[in-house]
Design a protein around this motif. Sequence first.
Motif, PDB file in Angstrom:
ATOM      1  N   GLU A   2      17.591  -2.094  23.462  1.00 22.83           N
ATOM      2  CA  GLU A   2      16.717  -2.291  24.615  1.00 22.83           C
ATOM      3  C   GLU A   2      17.262  -3.392  25.511  1.00 22.83           C
ATOM      4  O   GLU A   2      16.881  -3.500  26.677  1.00 22.83           O
ATOM      5  N   VAL A  16      18.689   9.409  19.800  1.00 23.61           N
ATOM      6  CA  VAL A  16      17.360   9.670  20.356  1.00 23.61           C
ATOM      7  C   VAL A  16      16.266   8.914  19.620  1.00 23.61           C
ATOM      8  O   VAL A  16      15.145   8.825  20.099  1.00 23.61           O
ATOM      9  N   LEU A  17      16.583   8.390  18.455  1.00 25.45           N
ATOM     10  CA  LEU A  17      15.581   7.635  17.695  1.00 25.45           C
ATOM     11  C   LEU A  17      15.759   6.126  17.843  1.00 25.45           C
ATOM     12  O   LEU A  17      15.029   5.354  17.230  1.00 25.45           O
ATOM     13  N   VAL A  40      13.729   5.941  22.757  1.00 26.49           N
ATOM     14  CA  VAL A  40      12.323   6.203  22.468  1.00 26.49           C
ATOM     15  C   VAL A  40      11.429   5.677  23.593  1.00 26.49           C
ATOM     16  O   VAL A  40      10.508   6.364  24.049  1.00 26.49           O
ATOM     17  N   ALA A  41      11.727   4.490  24.085  1.00 31.61           N
ATOM     18  CA  ALA A  41      10.930   3.913  25.170  1.00 31.61           C
ATOM     19  C   ALA A  41      11.038   4.767  26.430  1.00 31.61           C
ATOM     20  O   ALA A  41      10.040   5.053  27.098  1.00 31.61           O
ATOM     21  N   VAL A  73      11.906   8.024  26.702  1.00 31.41           N
ATOM     22  CA  VAL A  73      11.292   9.332  26.510  1.00 31.41           C
ATOM     23  C   VAL A  73       9.771   9.226  26.579  1.00 31.41           C
ATOM     24  O   VAL A  73       9.095  10.037  27.215  1.00 31.41           O
ATOM     25  N   ASP A  74       9.236   8.198  25.954  1.00 34.27           N
ATOM     26  CA  ASP A  74       7.786   8.033  25.967  1.00 34.27           C
ATOM     27  C   ASP A  74       7.267   7.898  27.395  1.00 34.27           C
ATOM     28  O   ASP A  74       6.278   8.540  27.772  1.00 34.27           O
ATOM     29  N   LEU A 112       7.426  11.313  29.145  1.00 35.60           N
ATOM     30  CA  LEU A 112       6.369  12.214  28.689  1.00 35.60           C
ATOM     31  C   LEU A 112       5.040  11.857  29.347  1.00 35.60           C
ATOM     32  O   LEU A 112       4.250  12.738  29.719  1.00 35.60           O
ATOM     33  N   GLY A 113       4.805  10.554  29.498  1.00 36.22           N
ATOM     34  CA  GLY A 113       3.553  10.109  30.090  1.00 36.22           C
ATOM     35  C   GLY A 113       3.372  10.635  31.507  1.00 36.22           C
ATOM     36  O   GLY A 113       2.277  11.054  31.895  1.00 36.22           O
ATOM     37  N   PHE A 173       3.998   3.608  21.755  1.00 36.26           N
ATOM     38  CA  PHE A 173       4.546   4.817  22.371  1.00 36.26           C
ATOM     39  C   PHE A 173       3.512   5.935  22.297  1.00 36.26           C
ATOM     40  O   PHE A 173       3.649   6.869  21.499  1.00 36.26           O
ATOM     41  N   HIS A 207       2.730   8.551  23.923  1.00 39.17           N
ATOM     42  CA  HIS A 207       3.033   9.963  24.164  1.00 39.17           C
ATOM     43  C   HIS A 207       4.030  10.538  23.171  1.00 39.17           C
ATOM     44  O   HIS A 207       3.993  11.697  22.820  1.00 39.17           O
TER      45      HIS A 207
END
Lengths: 252, 252
Positions: A86, A130-131, A136-137, A139-140, A143-144, B202, B204
Amino acid sequence: MTERGEGALPRVLEIAWGLHEPPQRGPARGLDHERIVRAAIEIADRDGLGAVTMKRVAESLGFTTMSLYRYVATKDELLLLMQGSEEAVPPLGPLDDDWRVGLRQWADHVRALYRLHPWLLEVPPSEISVLMPASVALVDAGLGVMLPLRLTDQERMAVILSLTTYASSYVALERDLAAAGQLEFGSDAMRRLGGVITPERFPHLAPLLAGGGYAGAPAEGAGGDVEVEFAFGLDRLLDGLERLHDERAGSG
Amino acid sequence: MTERGEGALPRVLEIAWGLHEPPQRGPARGLDHERIVRAAIEIADRDGLGAVTMKRVAESLGFTTMSLYRYVATKDELLLLMQGSEEAVPPLGPLDDDWRVGLRQWADHVRALYRLHPWLLEVPPSEISVLMPASVALVDAGLGVMLPLRLTDQERMAVILSLTTYASSYVALERDLAAAGQLEFGSDAMRRLGGVITPERFPHLAPLLAGGGYAGAPAEGAGGDVEVEFAFGLDRLLDGLERLHDERAGSG
DNA sequence: ACCTGAACACCGTTCAAGT
DNA sequence: ACCTGAACACCGTTCAAGT
């Protein structure tokens, strides 16, 4: 002890998520993962991924090459930690409620990320990335933005993936065009090239090449063109999403 | 003699297009570019790009490492020749007259290309590669399909670029999923991961992860999903193009 | 358990020599 | 001008040793 059963998380994920407890016994550690990754990122930002060697990273921290292997199993692990850190991701502010505006902001953010750290384009991809925290941040957040859209989870992931690869590809294009700008083919070279890229063999491309509308003569406005092309492709994808959304709204 | 003025074509383009005249004097050459490139491609197909070393390529041809440097200035030049070689590209049959069908065929062909030679994904990109024979042939065919579309040249190129990167990204995804399939996180690992990827941080993504709809549990149907996602993103892009085309048809 | 120096195997590439 | 053997600089990584 190093292998904790088949169900264990990969070591690099443990490290990235801060789940990796340092050993209790023994002398104090002179380094930690965070400092090592930060040092590696600094080198990559400044001199490219090729400049990131175990030796250079270690010496920039005042240690010898071999000391790194107390913290990182291989160089690939270090690269993965860099990619998933991050540390490398600028903070992502709140995104617009309008999904179209929000997705555009999100894509711009991803593009900014690759611009900030062009070496991300060169890190050998891993199924694990991707994990990692950075992915993760992102992608989240993406998605939102798509909450109001009538899409399945799978489709939402497909959009995320499309936008990510789209943004990264365009940064790669920018970089290539910048390098191509220094190529500056002369008229000699263009004539030679025109001898093999003929209208007979390549009826659609040859006119473009002759007219300067293809690579080889991107002298002026190249940067601006990339900007236009980025927006164009992005809008096409968003148009497609909107059409799908409208169709489902009508039938649902 | 090696540098022929500023207007000359880059050496690698001369070689790739067959414009590179071999020297007249001296002993007969034991090798040629075509054989070297073909040997390198065979090795990459079989064992990956990492297996392509100057030593291995030379020995597979019955020569010593150093002999290659009579034909190729650096290893990067060899990689570029591999990437741009028409050798690697399966013949592209005639494409459907319907632009939508044709573009889909074209994208499928590009995807097949990356599937056939996954190492293409790893070759460091060069600004020159768009002028190599393989790229030129592909781009020309793609432009041809878009003739009936009301687009500018620049927009057509943007579409080509979008589809290319889209297809290549999906092959990369397939590869990553195949590798991830062997990861097989146990319930232990998932619980550990669920401890850091929480609904609070996270909102979503966490439900997706818990439900198995995200990486980490792609055990069944992974291949099929990728197939669906490829078609989904492609259709969205084509939808967007169609909308744009329709709008212009209406106002023109 | 940490950090280090020496060593190993393997790269890409240069160079001087043979033909 | 071709091909070769020796050599160089530089990798990532292993290992035995010191603390």
